[in-house]
Design an enzyme around this catalytic site. Structure first.
Site, PDB file in Angstrom:
ATOM      1  N   HIS A  28      34.432  34.700  48.033  1.00  0.00           N
ATOM      2  CA  HIS A  28      33.344  35.544  48.533  1.00  0.00           C
ATOM      3  C   HIS A  28      32.615  34.878  49.696  1.00  0.00           C
ATOM      4  O   HIS A  28      31.457  35.195  49.979  1.00  0.00           O
ATOM      5  CB  HIS A  28      32.372  35.908  47.411  1.00  0.00           C
ATOM      6  CG  HIS A  28      32.951  36.878  46.425  1.00  0.00           C
ATOM      7  ND1 HIS A  28      32.799  38.237  46.532  1.00  0.00           N
ATOM      8  CD2 HIS A  28      33.715  36.672  45.327  1.00  0.00           C
ATOM      9  CE1 HIS A  28      33.434  38.830  45.525  1.00  0.00           C
ATOM     10  NE2 HIS A  28      33.999  37.891  44.782  1.00  0.00           N
ATOM     11  N   ASP A  30      34.413  34.794  52.722  1.00  0.00           N
ATOM     12  CA  ASP A  30      35.051  35.359  53.925  1.00  0.00           C
ATOM     13  C   ASP A  30      34.183  36.394  54.610  1.00  0.00           C
ATOM     14  O   ASP A  30      34.022  36.371  55.833  1.00  0.00           O
ATOM     15  CB  ASP A  30      36.446  35.894  53.614  1.00  0.00           C
ATOM     16  CG  ASP A  30      36.482  36.949  52.521  1.00  0.00           C
ATOM     17  OD1 ASP A  30      35.452  37.133  51.809  1.00  0.00           O
ATOM     18  OD2 ASP A  30      37.535  37.593  52.355  1.00  0.00           O
ATOM     19  N   ALA A 116      46.173  41.579  39.891  1.00  0.00           N
ATOM     20  CA  ALA A 116      45.995  40.209  39.404  1.00  0.00           C
ATOM     21  C   ALA A 116      45.174  39.356  40.359  1.00  0.00           C
ATOM     22  O   ALA A 116      45.003  38.162  40.135  1.00  0.00           O
ATOM     23  CB  ALA A 116      47.361  39.562  39.177  1.00  0.00           C
ATOM     24  N   GLY A 117      44.697  39.946  41.450  1.00  0.00           N
ATOM     25  CA  GLY A 117      43.941  39.171  42.419  1.00  0.00           C
ATOM     26  C   GLY A 117      44.807  38.315  43.310  1.00  0.00           C
ATOM     27  O   GLY A 117      44.335  37.342  43.900  1.00  0.00           O
ATOM     28  N   SER A 119      46.532  39.617  45.901  1.00  0.00           N
ATOM     29  CA  SER A 119      46.596  40.323  47.180  1.00  0.00           C
ATOM     30  C   SER A 119      47.911  41.063  47.402  1.00  0.00           C
ATOM     31  O   SER A 119      48.541  40.959  48.452  1.00  0.00           O
ATOM     32  CB  SER A 119      46.339  39.351  48.344  1.00  0.00           C
ATOM     33  OG  SER A 119      45.940  40.056  49.483  1.00  0.00           O
ATOM     34  N   SER A 120      48.284  41.856  46.419  1.00  0.00           N
ATOM     35  CA  SER A 120      49.474  42.691  46.571  1.00  0.00           C
ATOM     36  C   SER A 120      49.293  43.706  47.697  1.00  0.00           C
ATOM     37  O   SER A 120      50.264  44.079  48.366  1.00  0.00           O
ATOM     38  CB  SER A 120      49.782  43.415  45.255  1.00  0.00           C
ATOM     39  OG  SER A 120      48.681  44.208  44.839  1.00  0.00           O
ATOM     40  N   SER A 121      48.058  44.142  47.937  1.00  0.00           N
ATOM     41  CA  SER A 121      47.820  45.132  48.999  1.00  0.00           C
ATOM     42  C   SER A 121      48.078  44.533  50.373  1.00  0.00           C
ATOM     43  O   SER A 121      48.698  45.166  51.237  1.00  0.00           O
ATOM     44  CB  SER A 121      46.394  45.673  48.913  1.00  0.00           C
ATOM     45  OG  SER A 121      45.443  44.621  49.013  1.00  0.00           O
ATOM     46  N   GLU A 153      43.425  48.194  56.306  1.00  0.00           N
ATOM     47  CA  GLU A 153      42.843  48.229  54.962  1.00  0.00           C
ATOM     48  C   GLU A 153      41.380  48.653  54.988  1.00  0.00           C
ATOM     49  O   GLU A 153      40.931  49.442  54.154  1.00  0.00           O
ATOM     50  CB  GLU A 153      42.985  46.860  54.295  1.00  0.00           C
ATOM     51  CG  GLU A 153      44.436  46.486  53.984  1.00  0.00           C
ATOM     52  CD  GLU A 153      44.545  45.381  52.950  1.00  0.00           C
ATOM     53  OE1 GLU A 153      43.841  45.468  51.922  1.00  0.00           O
ATOM     54  OE2 GLU A 153      45.333  44.448  53.161  1.00  0.00           O
ATOM     55  N   ASP A 165      42.980  37.573  53.311  1.00  0.00           N
ATOM     56  CA  ASP A 165      44.237  37.992  52.685  1.00  0.00           C
ATOM     57  C   ASP A 165      45.317  38.239  53.725  1.00  0.00           C
ATOM     58  O   ASP A 165      46.463  37.801  53.585  1.00  0.00           O
ATOM     59  CB  ASP A 165      44.023  39.258  51.862  1.00  0.00           C
ATOM     60  CG  ASP A 165      43.090  39.034  50.687  1.00  0.00           C
ATOM     61  OD1 ASP A 165      42.798  37.865  50.376  1.00  0.00           O
ATOM     62  OD2 ASP A 165      42.653  40.034  50.083  1.00  0.00           O
TER      63      ASP A 165
END
EC number: 2.7.1.6
Length: 375
Positions: A28, A30, A116-117, A119-121, A153, A165
């Site tokens: 937190h 960034d 899961a945190g 950063s799949s996106s 995004e 990310d």
């Protein structure tokens, strides 16, 4: 890729992939113009693609079994929803940056765990970006990829992510963590080859449901921005540690805790980088643990499963442990001796069973490289 052939009846022109990421420390920070230290993981999202016959992008996802057709009319925020929005956002962002991305048929597969945190996106966005840039012969410097992916995004999907990310997914190097200044974009690849030190980074997926995650993330960000405005700062990155007590005295108790986390977390990132530069890998352990305590007590973004995983890993011999990601679920990192990884993971699994939590999963994270063409 067999999925492309099965869906489109021909071979792709190429295959591209981009990784998920783990943030070693710097949570937190960034969106507060601060410092982060992510590294890419071997788990990747893969995109097979070839030029399309018509003026649209046809996208197949192995993970959902869906095929979505995206037209030029859909290149406006809100027109496409769900996972396909992360695909549509990329040509939209490229066009907004003055490029002409090609129309493609795409097949997508991924082994980056969802929710899961990790950063799949960003892995999806950056893999699609790699395919579009390559097949379109676009004049886009690799240094500019993170900003394009972030715009996709932020402005198309509506996900309020920082630049970390996308930077990790496109720019990380094998065997290194990436020290990133989120204001200037300056970065340094810091050695992080754990095997050379007989160490391992255990990533434990708590599998805790991300209840209220989106709303709470937005609330934390808004609180930081409000605090910066109250203190007359461009961002909380500009608040020096020695000025923290006086600044907190001007804020309500909750906001003061949020500010304290950001300021002290930035300091922990800088100290972690210094230790890694000097080869003191185990020396970062207490910093990881202090980071977790700050997220738990000051930023209030952990959940019982996450705290249990951290406490159990430390009790089982980890040098340090912390939650990684936006919070309210997701994964825990534990720095351990290489031969202790399974023992520590088993201890966490047993602790979850005792408390009636869903069984966690885990893997050893190795610092991997960013987006690339595979074939």
């Amino acid at each position: 890729m067999k999925e492309f052939h099965e869906r489109f009846g021909m071979e792709p022109a190429g295959v591209w992939s981009a990784p998920g990421r783990v943030n070693l420390i710097g949570e937190h920070t960034d969106y507060n113009d601060g410092f982060v230290l992510p590294f890419a993981i071997p788990m990747r999202t893969t995109v097979a693609a070839r030029p399309a016959d018509g003026p649209f992008w046809t996208v197949y996802s192995r993970e959902t079994g869906e095929t979505v057709v995206i037209s030029e009319a859909d290149l406006r925020p809100g027109a496409v929803n769900g996972w396909a929005a992360y695909v549509a956002g990329v040509p939209w962002a490229l066009r907004a940056a003055g490029h002409r991305p090609p129309f493609l048929d795409l097949a997508i597969t991924s082994d980056v765990p969802l929710g899961a945190g990790l950063s799949s996106s960003a892995a999806l966005t950056c893999a699609v970006l790699a395919a579009l840039v390559d097949l379109g012969g676009l004049d886009l410097s690799r240094d500019d990829w993170p900003a394009v992916a972030q715009r996709a995004e932020n402005s198309y999907v509506g996900a309020p992510t920082g630049i970390m990310d996308q930077s990790a997914s496109t720019l990380c190097r094998p065997g290194h963590a990436m020290f990133l200044d989120c204001r200037s974009g300056d970065r340094e690849h810091v050695p992080f080859a754990l095997a050379e030190h007989d160490l391992a980074m255990l990533v434990i997926d708590s599998r805790a449901p991300h209840s209220h995650a989106d709303g709470e993330y937005a609330a934390r960000r808004a609180s930081c921005e409000s605090a910066a405005q109250t203190l007359g700062l461009r961002a909380l990155r500009d608040l020096a540690a020695e000025d923290l007590p006086a600044a907190c005295g001007r804020l309500d108790e909750v906001t003061a805790r949020r500010v304290r986390h950001v300021v002290t977390e930035n300091a922990r990132v800088l100290e972690t980088v210094e230790k890694l530069r000097g080869g003191s890998v185990t020396g970062i352990g207490p910093l990881l643990t202090a980071s977790h305590a700050s997220m738990r007590d000051d930023y209030e973004i952990t959940v019982p499963e996450i705290d249990t995983a951290v406490e159990t890993a430390l009790a089982a011999g980890a040098y340090g442990a912390r939650m990684t990601g936006g919070g309210f679920g997701g994964c825990v990192l534990a720095l351990v001796d290489a031969d202790a990884a399974e023992r520590v993971a088993d201890a966490v699994t047993a602790a979850f069973a005792e408390r009636g939590f869903t069984a966690p999963t885990w893997f050893r994270a190795v610092a991997a490289g960013g987006a690339t063409r595979e074939a």
